[in-house]
Scaffold this active site. Structure first.
Site, PDB file in Angstrom:
ATOM      1  CB  SER A  83      -0.926   0.047   1.176  1.00 26.95           C
ATOM      2  OG  SER A  83      -2.303  -0.315   0.877  1.00 26.95           O
ATOM      3  CE  LYS A  86      -3.931   1.112  -1.310  1.00 26.40           C
ATOM      4  NZ  LYS A  86      -4.450   0.380  -0.274  1.00 26.40           N
ATOM      5  CE1 TYR A 209      -3.804  -0.572  -4.925  1.00 25.67           C
ATOM      6  CE2 TYR A 209      -4.443  -2.805  -4.964  1.00 25.67           C
ATOM      7  CZ  TYR A 209      -4.196  -1.497  -4.354  1.00 25.67           C
ATOM      8  OH  TYR A 209      -4.137  -1.660  -2.921  1.00 25.67           O
ATOM      9  CE1 TYR A 261      -3.601  -0.265   4.827  1.00 24.72           C
ATOM     10  CE2 TYR A 261      -2.417  -0.432   6.806  1.00 24.72           C
ATOM     11  CZ  TYR A 261      -2.453  -0.541   5.201  1.00 24.72           C
ATOM     12  OH  TYR A 261      -1.674  -1.239   4.466  1.00 24.72           O
ATOM     13  CB  VAL A 279      -0.222  -5.900   4.299  1.00 25.23           C
ATOM     14  CG1 VAL A 279      -1.689  -4.924   4.749  1.00 25.23           C
ATOM     15  CG2 VAL A 279      -0.292  -6.230   2.736  1.00 25.23           C
TER      16      VAL A 279
END
Ligand code: GLU
Length: 339
Positions: A83, A86, A209, A261, A279
Protein backbone atom coordinates in the site's frame (compact mmCIF):
# COMPACT_ATOMS: atom_id res chain seq x y z
CA UNK A 1 -13.96 20.68 -2.14
CA UNK A 2 -13.59 23.44 0.44
CA UNK A 3 -13.18 26.92 -1.10
CA UNK A 4 -10.31 28.45 0.88
CA UNK A 5 -9.79 31.51 -1.31
CA UNK A 6 -5.95 31.36 -1.30
CA UNK A 7 -5.40 30.60 -4.97
CA UNK A 8 -2.58 32.74 -6.36
CA UNK A 9 -1.26 33.56 -2.89
CA UNK A 10 2.42 32.61 -2.64
CA UNK A 11 3.23 29.68 -0.34
CA UNK A 12 5.74 30.53 2.39
CA UNK A 13 7.66 27.56 3.79
CA UNK A 14 9.19 27.42 7.26
CA UNK A 15 10.83 24.29 8.68
CA UNK A 16 13.76 23.41 10.93
CA UNK A 17 16.77 21.10 10.61
CA UNK A 18 17.66 17.68 11.98
CA UNK A 19 20.30 17.47 14.74
CA UNK A 20 23.99 16.99 13.77
CA UNK A 21 24.81 13.79 11.87
CA UNK A 22 26.56 11.90 14.65
CA UNK A 23 23.59 12.22 16.93
CA UNK A 24 21.17 11.07 14.20
CA UNK A 25 23.32 7.93 13.74
CA UNK A 26 23.18 7.26 17.47
CA UNK A 27 19.41 7.81 17.68
CA UNK A 28 18.76 5.48 14.72
CA UNK A 29 20.94 2.79 16.35
CA UNK A 30 19.05 3.26 19.62
CA UNK A 31 15.64 3.02 17.88
CA UNK A 32 16.81 -0.34 16.52
CA UNK A 33 18.18 -1.66 19.84
CA UNK A 34 15.11 -0.64 21.83
CA UNK A 35 12.72 -2.52 19.56
CA UNK A 36 14.62 -5.47 18.09
CA UNK A 37 13.55 -7.86 20.87
CA UNK A 38 9.80 -7.34 20.44
CA UNK A 39 7.70 -10.07 18.81
CA UNK A 40 4.30 -8.40 19.15
CA UNK A 41 1.89 -8.58 16.22
CA UNK A 42 1.39 -11.10 13.42
CA UNK A 43 2.63 -11.42 9.84
CA UNK A 44 0.01 -10.74 7.09
CA UNK A 45 -1.30 -13.88 5.45
CA UNK A 46 -4.22 -12.79 3.27
CA UNK A 47 -1.76 -12.60 0.39
CA UNK A 48 -0.52 -16.19 0.82
CA UNK A 49 3.17 -15.70 0.00
CA UNK A 50 3.58 -12.85 2.53
CA UNK A 51 3.14 -15.39 5.34
CA UNK A 52 6.47 -17.00 4.35
CA UNK A 53 8.62 -13.98 5.32
CA UNK A 54 11.15 -14.20 8.20
CA UNK A 55 9.26 -12.31 10.96
CA UNK A 56 12.50 -11.35 12.72
CA UNK A 57 13.67 -9.03 9.93
CA UNK A 58 13.93 -5.46 11.18
CA UNK A 59 15.47 -2.48 9.41
CA UNK A 60 15.43 1.28 9.92
CA UNK A 61 16.73 4.11 7.77
CA UNK A 62 16.62 7.91 8.10
CA UNK A 63 17.35 9.98 4.98
CA UNK A 64 17.93 13.71 5.28
CA UNK A 65 17.12 16.35 2.68
CA UNK A 66 20.83 17.08 2.26
CA UNK A 67 21.39 13.47 1.12
CA UNK A 68 22.82 12.04 4.38
CA UNK A 69 21.46 8.53 5.07
CA UNK A 70 21.54 6.63 8.38
CA UNK A 71 20.88 2.86 8.40
CA UNK A 72 20.39 0.23 11.10
CA UNK A 73 19.62 -3.52 10.99
CA UNK A 74 18.09 -5.12 7.86
CA UNK A 75 17.60 -1.78 6.10
CA UNK A 76 18.61 -3.10 2.67
CA UNK A 77 16.49 -6.28 2.75
CA UNK A 78 13.81 -6.04 0.04
CA UNK A 79 10.08 -6.66 0.49
CA UNK A 80 6.96 -5.72 -1.50
CA UNK A 81 5.96 -2.08 -1.17
CA UNK A 82 2.22 -2.91 -1.06
CA UNK A 83 0.00 0.00 0.00
CA UNK A 84 2.92 2.39 0.36
CA UNK A 85 2.91 2.55 -3.45
CA UNK A 86 -0.43 4.40 -3.19
CA UNK A 87 1.30 7.49 -1.82
CA UNK A 88 3.83 7.74 -4.64
CA UNK A 89 1.44 6.84 -7.46
CA UNK A 90 -0.88 9.51 -6.09
CA UNK A 91 1.95 12.05 -6.23
CA UNK A 92 2.70 11.12 -9.85
CA UNK A 93 -0.97 11.48 -10.80
CA UNK A 94 -1.21 14.85 -9.00
CA UNK A 95 1.81 15.97 -11.00
CA UNK A 96 -0.14 15.20 -14.20
CA UNK A 97 -3.60 16.48 -13.28
CA UNK A 98 -3.10 19.04 -10.51
CA UNK A 99 -4.54 19.75 -7.10
CA UNK A 100 -8.15 20.55 -7.95
CA UNK A 101 -8.93 17.77 -10.40
CA UNK A 102 -7.40 14.91 -8.39
CA UNK A 103 -8.87 16.34 -5.19
CA UNK A 104 -12.30 16.21 -6.77
CA UNK A 105 -12.03 12.88 -8.59
CA UNK A 106 -10.34 10.79 -5.91
CA UNK A 107 -11.09 12.77 -2.73
CA UNK A 108 -9.10 13.37 0.45
CA UNK A 109 -11.39 12.48 3.35
CA UNK A 110 -11.02 9.54 5.71
CA UNK A 111 -13.56 6.71 5.40
CA UNK A 112 -13.14 5.42 8.96
CA UNK A 113 -13.48 1.96 7.42
CA UNK A 114 -11.04 -0.77 6.37
CA UNK A 115 -8.72 -0.06 3.42
CA UNK A 116 -10.55 -2.58 1.23
CA UNK A 117 -14.09 -1.67 2.29
CA UNK A 118 -16.88 -2.04 -0.28
CA UNK A 119 -19.37 -0.50 2.15
CA UNK A 120 -17.39 2.79 2.12
CA UNK A 121 -17.92 3.07 -1.64
CA UNK A 122 -21.66 2.40 -1.33
CA UNK A 123 -22.06 4.85 1.56
CA UNK A 124 -20.47 7.60 -0.54
CA UNK A 125 -22.42 7.12 -3.79
CA UNK A 126 -19.48 5.50 -5.52
CA UNK A 127 -16.95 8.19 -4.61
CA UNK A 128 -13.61 6.53 -3.82
CA UNK A 129 -13.07 8.99 -0.89
CA UNK A 130 -9.27 9.07 -0.69
CA UNK A 131 -6.27 7.64 -2.55
CA UNK A 132 -4.96 5.57 0.39
CA UNK A 133 -7.88 3.13 0.46
CA UNK A 134 -8.09 0.54 -2.30
CA UNK A 135 -11.01 2.20 -4.12
CA UNK A 136 -9.15 5.51 -4.31
CA UNK A 137 -5.86 3.84 -5.18
CA UNK A 138 -7.47 1.87 -8.02
CA UNK A 139 -9.07 5.11 -9.28
CA UNK A 140 -5.67 6.81 -9.03
CA UNK A 141 -3.92 4.02 -10.95
CA UNK A 142 -6.58 4.34 -13.67
CA UNK A 143 -5.65 8.04 -14.03
CA UNK A 144 -2.00 7.23 -14.66
CA UNK A 145 -0.88 8.49 -18.08
CA UNK A 146 -0.62 5.89 -20.85
CA UNK A 147 -2.98 4.57 -23.50
CA UNK A 148 -2.16 0.91 -22.83
CA UNK A 149 -1.75 -1.03 -19.59
CA UNK A 150 1.91 -1.58 -20.43
CA UNK A 151 2.47 2.17 -20.75
CA UNK A 152 0.69 2.92 -17.47
CA UNK A 153 2.69 0.25 -15.67
CA UNK A 154 6.00 1.48 -17.05
CA UNK A 155 5.12 5.03 -16.01
CA UNK A 156 4.45 3.80 -12.45
CA UNK A 157 7.60 1.67 -12.28
CA UNK A 158 9.90 4.40 -13.57
CA UNK A 159 8.16 7.04 -11.45
CA UNK A 160 8.58 5.10 -8.21
CA UNK A 161 12.16 4.27 -9.24
CA UNK A 162 12.89 8.01 -9.57
CA UNK A 163 11.60 8.51 -6.02
CA UNK A 164 13.91 5.69 -4.82
CA UNK A 165 16.88 6.76 -6.94
CA UNK A 166 17.38 3.28 -8.34
CA UNK A 167 15.62 0.86 -10.66
CA UNK A 168 12.83 -0.89 -8.71
CA UNK A 169 11.79 -4.35 -9.86
CA UNK A 170 8.65 -6.44 -9.69
CA UNK A 171 8.51 -9.34 -7.23
CA UNK A 172 6.91 -11.87 -9.58
CA UNK A 173 6.10 -14.34 -6.79
CA UNK A 174 4.23 -11.74 -4.70
CA UNK A 175 2.47 -10.41 -7.81
CA UNK A 176 1.22 -13.87 -8.84
CA UNK A 177 0.19 -14.77 -5.30
CA UNK A 178 -1.90 -11.61 -5.00
CA UNK A 179 -3.23 -11.81 -8.57
CA UNK A 180 -4.67 -15.25 -7.78
CA UNK A 181 -6.43 -14.04 -4.64
CA UNK A 182 -7.45 -10.41 -5.31
CA UNK A 183 -11.12 -11.01 -6.15
CA UNK A 184 -12.11 -8.35 -3.65
CA UNK A 185 -10.07 -5.68 -5.44
CA UNK A 186 -11.59 -6.83 -8.73
CA UNK A 187 -15.04 -6.33 -7.16
CA UNK A 188 -14.08 -2.84 -5.97
CA UNK A 189 -12.91 -1.91 -9.48
CA UNK A 190 -16.15 -3.24 -11.01
CA UNK A 191 -18.15 -1.23 -8.48
CA UNK A 192 -16.22 1.93 -9.40
CA UNK A 193 -16.92 1.18 -13.06
CA UNK A 194 -20.64 0.78 -12.32
CA UNK A 195 -20.62 4.28 -10.78
CA UNK A 196 -18.77 5.68 -13.82
CA UNK A 197 -15.69 6.40 -11.69
CA UNK A 198 -13.37 4.47 -13.98
CA UNK A 199 -13.81 4.10 -17.69
CA UNK A 200 -10.86 1.78 -18.36
CA UNK A 201 -11.13 -2.03 -18.19
CA UNK A 202 -11.43 -2.62 -14.41
CA UNK A 203 -9.55 -5.92 -14.45
CA UNK A 204 -6.61 -4.39 -16.31
CA UNK A 205 -6.45 -1.54 -13.80
CA UNK A 206 -6.50 -4.01 -10.89
CA UNK A 207 -3.70 -5.92 -12.58
CA UNK A 208 -1.56 -2.75 -12.77
CA UNK A 209 -2.46 -1.91 -9.16
CA UNK A 210 -1.42 -5.44 -8.10
CA UNK A 211 1.91 -5.00 -9.89
CA UNK A 212 2.59 -1.64 -8.25
CA UNK A 213 1.99 -3.26 -4.84
CA UNK A 214 4.53 -5.99 -5.70
CA UNK A 215 7.43 -3.64 -6.45
CA UNK A 216 10.44 -4.54 -4.30
CA UNK A 217 11.83 -1.90 -1.95
CA UNK A 218 13.94 -1.79 1.22
CA UNK A 219 13.63 0.44 4.31
CA UNK A 220 16.54 2.39 2.83
CA UNK A 221 14.57 2.93 -0.40
CA UNK A 222 11.50 4.05 1.56
CA UNK A 223 13.56 6.62 3.45
CA UNK A 224 14.94 8.08 0.20
CA UNK A 225 11.48 8.02 -1.42
CA UNK A 226 10.03 9.79 1.61
CA UNK A 227 12.90 12.28 1.73
CA UNK A 228 12.02 13.23 -1.86
CA UNK A 229 8.56 14.21 -0.62
CA UNK A 230 10.21 16.03 2.32
CA UNK A 231 12.51 17.93 -0.03
CA UNK A 232 9.86 19.61 -2.18
CA UNK A 233 10.01 16.83 -4.79
CA UNK A 234 13.78 16.63 -5.40
CA UNK A 235 15.45 13.29 -4.63
CA UNK A 236 18.18 14.35 -2.17
CA UNK A 237 20.52 11.53 -3.21
CA UNK A 238 20.27 11.68 -7.04
CA UNK A 239 19.24 15.39 -7.04
CA UNK A 240 16.62 14.64 -9.71
CA UNK A 241 13.35 16.60 -9.50
CA UNK A 242 10.59 13.96 -9.45
CA UNK A 243 7.45 16.01 -8.66
CA UNK A 244 6.69 19.63 -7.74
CA UNK A 245 6.75 21.07 -4.22
CA UNK A 246 2.95 21.62 -4.42
CA UNK A 247 2.42 17.92 -5.16
CA UNK A 248 4.53 16.97 -2.11
CA UNK A 249 2.47 19.26 0.10
CA UNK A 250 -0.81 17.78 -1.16
CA UNK A 251 0.40 14.19 -0.89
CA UNK A 252 1.61 14.67 2.69
CA UNK A 253 -1.73 16.18 3.71
CA UNK A 254 -3.50 13.08 2.43
CA UNK A 255 -1.04 10.81 4.26
CA UNK A 256 -1.54 12.68 7.52
CA UNK A 257 -5.25 11.88 7.53
CA UNK A 258 -5.26 8.48 5.79
CA UNK A 259 -1.83 6.86 5.83
CA UNK A 260 -2.14 4.34 8.66
CA UNK A 261 -5.45 2.68 7.81
CA UNK A 262 -8.13 3.10 10.52
CA UNK A 263 -5.39 4.05 12.99
CA UNK A 264 -4.44 7.25 11.15
CA UNK A 265 -5.77 9.43 13.98
CA UNK A 266 -3.86 7.51 16.66
CA UNK A 267 -0.72 7.67 14.52
CA UNK A 268 -0.95 11.44 14.15
CA UNK A 269 -1.66 11.78 17.86
CA UNK A 270 1.39 9.70 18.84
CA UNK A 271 3.88 10.49 16.09
CA UNK A 272 2.68 13.77 14.59
CA UNK A 273 3.92 13.15 11.04
CA UNK A 274 2.45 12.04 7.70
CA UNK A 275 3.22 8.39 6.97
CA UNK A 276 2.10 5.38 4.97
CA UNK A 277 2.26 1.72 5.85
CA UNK A 278 1.89 -1.48 3.85
CA UNK A 279 0.95 -5.03 4.78
CA UNK A 280 4.37 -6.48 3.97
CA UNK A 281 5.66 -4.53 7.00
CA UNK A 282 7.04 -1.30 5.56
CA UNK A 283 6.30 2.21 6.82
CA UNK A 284 7.49 5.50 5.35
CA UNK A 285 7.21 8.63 7.51
CA UNK A 286 7.96 12.12 6.28
CA UNK A 287 9.19 15.16 8.21
CA UNK A 288 8.60 18.03 5.74
CA UNK A 289 11.75 20.04 5.04
CA UNK A 290 13.87 17.70 7.17
CA UNK A 291 13.89 14.12 5.89
CA UNK A 292 12.12 10.79 6.15
CA UNK A 293 12.13 7.50 8.01
CA UNK A 294 11.81 4.08 6.37
CA UNK A 295 11.18 1.01 8.52
CA UNK A 296 10.64 -2.68 7.78
CA UNK A 297 9.39 -5.29 10.24
CA UNK A 298 6.79 -7.83 9.09
CA UNK A 299 4.69 -8.33 12.26
CA UNK A 300 1.56 -6.14 12.10
CA UNK A 301 -1.14 -4.84 14.41
CA UNK A 302 -4.79 -5.56 13.65
CA UNK A 303 -5.13 -2.58 11.32
CA UNK A 304 -2.17 -3.81 9.23
CA UNK A 305 0.60 -1.53 10.53
CA UNK A 306 4.05 -2.88 11.45
CA UNK A 307 4.36 -2.94 15.25
CA UNK A 308 8.12 -2.44 15.57
CA UNK A 309 8.03 0.05 12.70
CA UNK A 310 5.50 2.21 14.54
CA UNK A 311 7.46 2.04 17.80
CA UNK A 312 10.79 2.83 16.18
CA UNK A 313 9.22 5.73 14.28
CA UNK A 314 7.63 7.08 17.46
CA UNK A 315 11.02 7.02 19.16
CA UNK A 316 12.70 8.78 16.23
CA UNK A 317 9.97 11.40 15.93
CA UNK A 318 10.28 12.20 19.61
CA UNK A 319 14.06 12.24 19.92
CA UNK A 320 14.75 14.02 16.63
CA UNK A 321 12.06 16.62 17.31
CA UNK A 322 9.98 15.79 14.23
CA UNK A 323 6.37 16.02 15.50
CA UNK A 324 4.87 18.83 13.40
CA UNK A 325 2.46 19.77 16.20
CA UNK A 326 5.09 20.13 18.92
CA UNK A 327 6.30 23.55 20.09
CA UNK A 328 8.06 24.98 23.10
CA UNK A 329 7.22 28.41 24.45
CA UNK A 330 9.21 31.43 23.28
CA UNK A 331 9.58 32.17 27.00
CA UNK A 332 7.07 35.00 27.43
CA UNK A 333 4.76 33.43 30.00
CA UNK A 334 4.08 35.87 32.82
CA UNK A 335 2.75 33.25 35.20
CA UNK A 336 5.88 31.07 35.34
CA UNK A 337 9.09 31.69 37.28
CA UNK A 338 11.97 32.65 34.99
CA UNK A 339 15.08 30.50 35.50
N1 GLU B 1 -1.97 -5.17 -2.37
C1 GLU B 1 -2.70 -5.05 -1.15
C2 GLU B 1 -4.19 -4.98 -1.39
O1 GLU B 1 -4.63 -4.25 -2.22
C3 GLU B 1 -2.21 -3.85 -0.41
C4 GLU B 1 -2.54 -3.99 0.98
C5 GLU B 1 -1.88 -3.01 1.89
O2 GLU B 1 -0.68 -2.91 1.97
O3 GLU B 1 -2.68 -2.33 2.55
O4 GLU B 1 -4.95 -5.64 -0.77
Amino acid sequence: MLDTNVEGVEQTVSTGRLPARGSVDAVVAEAYERNRGSSDGAVADYIPVLAEVDPELFGICVAEVDGAVHDAGDSTVEFSIQSISKAFVYALVCEEFGHAEVGERVGVNNTGLAFNSVVAIELNDGHPMNPMVNAGAIATTALMPGTTSAEKWEHIRTGLSAFAGRNLELDGVVYRSEAETNQRNQAIARLLQSYGRITEDPLEIVDIYTRQCALRVSAHDLAVMGATLADGGVNPVTRERVVSAEVCRDTLAVLATNGLYERSGEWLFEIGLPGKSGVAGGIVTIAPGKGAIGTFSPRLDRAGNSVRGQRATAYLSRTLGLNIFASSSAGNANNEEQP
